[in-house]
Design an enzyme around this catalytic site. Structure first.
Site, PDB file in Angstrom:
ATOM      1  N   TYR A 154       0.839  -1.195   0.000  1.00  0.00           N
ATOM      2  CA  TYR A 154       0.000   0.000   0.000  1.00  0.00           C
ATOM      3  C   TYR A 154       0.873   1.244   0.000  1.00  0.00           C
ATOM      4  O   TYR A 154       1.779   1.384   0.825  1.00  0.00           O
ATOM      5  CB  TYR A 154      -0.895   0.004   1.235  1.00  0.00           C
ATOM      6  CG  TYR A 154      -1.841   1.182   1.304  1.00  0.00           C
ATOM      7  CD1 TYR A 154      -2.972   1.243   0.493  1.00  0.00           C
ATOM      8  CD2 TYR A 154      -1.597   2.238   2.177  1.00  0.00           C
ATOM      9  CE1 TYR A 154      -3.838   2.318   0.544  1.00  0.00           C
ATOM     10  CE2 TYR A 154      -2.462   3.323   2.240  1.00  0.00           C
ATOM     11  CZ  TYR A 154      -3.586   3.358   1.428  1.00  0.00           C
ATOM     12  OH  TYR A 154      -4.435   4.431   1.495  1.00  0.00           O
TER      13      TYR A 154
ATOM     14  N   LYS B 161       3.824   6.824  10.345  1.00  0.00           N
ATOM     15  CA  LYS B 161       3.058   6.338  11.492  1.00  0.00           C
ATOM     16  C   LYS B 161       3.739   6.499  12.854  1.00  0.00           C
ATOM     17  O   LYS B 161       3.204   7.151  13.736  1.00  0.00           O
ATOM     18  CB  LYS B 161       2.708   4.869  11.280  1.00  0.00           C
ATOM     19  CG  LYS B 161       2.001   4.549   9.983  1.00  0.00           C
ATOM     20  CD  LYS B 161       0.556   4.938   9.979  1.00  0.00           C
ATOM     21  CE  LYS B 161      -0.163   4.424   8.750  1.00  0.00           C
ATOM     22  NZ  LYS B 161      -1.570   4.800   8.708  1.00  0.00           N
TER      23      LYS B 161
ATOM     24  N   ASP C   8       9.062   2.219   1.254  1.00  0.00           N
ATOM     25  CA  ASP C   8       7.900   2.829   1.900  1.00  0.00           C
ATOM     26  C   ASP C   8       7.887   2.325   3.341  1.00  0.00           C
ATOM     27  O   ASP C   8       7.377   1.251   3.639  1.00  0.00           O
ATOM     28  CB  ASP C   8       6.615   2.443   1.166  1.00  0.00           C
ATOM     29  CG  ASP C   8       5.403   3.192   1.692  1.00  0.00           C
ATOM     30  OD1 ASP C   8       5.433   3.608   2.867  1.00  0.00           O
ATOM     31  OD2 ASP C   8       4.437   3.358   0.940  1.00  0.00           O
TER      32      ASP C   8
END
Length: 398
Positions: free
Chosen positions: A120, A240, A212
């Site tokens: 993702y 995050k 990522d």
């Protein structure tokens, strides 16, 4: 509801949160292993970070100019990760990925990007994908299929496929982008030698390697997945666990690439980039992680929790599977050798979605897709609560 990610979960309204606990408006409490989809790596509302952000914001929030916290947070990110020369702050992981793509294309003069099934990279038209009858394509109504034309989608953990793609079309490929550990779907680790081989292939073909690390960064260790696996990318995105829950992301990389933003050659703009509250949160969070690293405790908790879940499966006669990293792992039903998105589908993922609803009903806050996150705030009390409530959910569910 303001994010479609939440559509898959239960419609519970929360009033407050502290540490690893959530408290609903109905007076129920939940031991939290979703952590706001990952950002609350230090637990909810960690006091030192809350205090630092509050004190900094009293002097202003957005100046429309430079300030000292930008420099302090930038230097701290680079010195903590150890490998990058420069960093660029923004608001979301989706944005950071787009900046990385633009930079890679500018540096190489090429257009195509290799990516992998199940990884993702945000919700925008050129990255949001879903499997279909004819391969991976658009995942939303209103999404333009043509925006995916410059992407080559491969199975993950197969370096030979990457080698073939670069051999066939390397002169048009600007970058290879991947989650260095596939946390988004299944928490699947790279096979031995895979990251090293892809790194070598990218170097030999003049292709920019992008990690990522929106999910893995600072979660696997102070230097993220790059340090954990010992493979250095050219660019990497972080979000995050970067700022203890505040909406901050970053793109980090080698100076000869990143400096093109500073010259104005490559545009990356944003009113809220590098704001006072964002950089105060980054600085305070990383100072906490460096002063008192929680990784050993997280590993102990996550390992014990996975073992406890497997034991509950044996007790109740259900094929529960818990696999991944102690800081993030995947719970499902079945027994398969999972190495990529395709083999992940051999598990009974729909059955776990049903169990996840029962877990929430019994006070364990988790996502239907099976990914559990462990924070620095989780301890013995939460371990006992999670396994006790998990057992109760199984009793009712089975």
């Amino acid at each position: 509801m303001h994010s479609n990610v939440r559509l898959a979960g239960q419609r519970i309204f929360f009033e407050s949160a502290d540490g690893p606990w959530l408290h609903s408006v109905d007076g129920d409490d939940y031991v939290d292993y979703l952590l706001g989809q990952g950002p609350n790596f230090l637990g909810h509302a960690p006091e030192p970070v809350v205090r630092a952000v509050h004190e900094a914001s009293r002097k202003g929030v957005i100046f429309g100019g430079q300030h000292e916290l930008e420099i302090e947070a930038s230097e701290l990110v680079c010195s903590t990760l150890r490998w990058p020369d420069m960093v660029r702050f923004c608001v979301s992981g989706t944005e950071a990925v787009q900046a990385a793509f633009r930079l890679a294309r500018a540096v190489t003069g090429r257009t195509k990007i290799v990516r992998f099934e199940g990884h993702y990279h945000g919700w925008l038209d050129n990255v949001l994908t879903a499997p279909g009858d004819d391969g991976w394509g658009v995942a939303s109504a209103g999404q333009l299929p043509s925006h995916l034309d410059d992407f080559v989608v491969l199975p993950w953990n197969d370096a030979d496929r990457v080698a073939a793609a670069l051999a066939d079309d390397g002169e048009r490929i600007a970058a290879v982008v991947m989650e260095p550990v596939m946390i988004n779907a299944g928490v699947i680790e790279p096979l031995p030698g895979y990251l090293e081989r892809v790194r070598e292939l990218c170097t030999s073909h003049g292709v920019v390697l992008i990690f990522d690390e929106v999910l893995s960064g600072f979660r696997l260790g102070l230097d993220g997945a790059a340090g954990h696996y010992g493979v250095t990318p050219d660019l990497a995105t972080y979000a995050k666990a970067l700022a203890a829950g505040w909406p901050v992301a970053a793109l980090a990389g080698r100076a000869e690439l990143m400096e093109r933003f500073g010259t104005g050659e490559v545009n990356h703009s944003g009113t809220f980039n590098g704001s006072v509250v964002a950089t105060a949160a980054v600085k305070a969070s990383l100072e906490l992680l460096r002063a008192d690293p929680p990784y050993a405790a997280i590993e102990e908790h996550g390992t014990a929790l996975m073992a406890g879940i497997r034991e509950l499966g044996q007790t109740y006669g259900v094929p529960l599977r818990a696999a991944g990293l102690p800081a993030a792992f995947h719970v499902s039903f079945g027994d398969a050798d999972v190495v990529d998105y395709r083999t992940l589908q051999q598990l009974d993922l729909a059955r776990y979605e049903d169990l996840a609803e029962a877990l929430v009903d019994n006070g364990v806050w988790v996502a239907p897709r099976g990914v559990w996150y462990v924070s620095a705030a989780h301890g013995a009390v939460e371990l006992d609560a999670a396994l006790t409530r998990f057992g109760k959910a199984l009793t009712e569910w089975t």
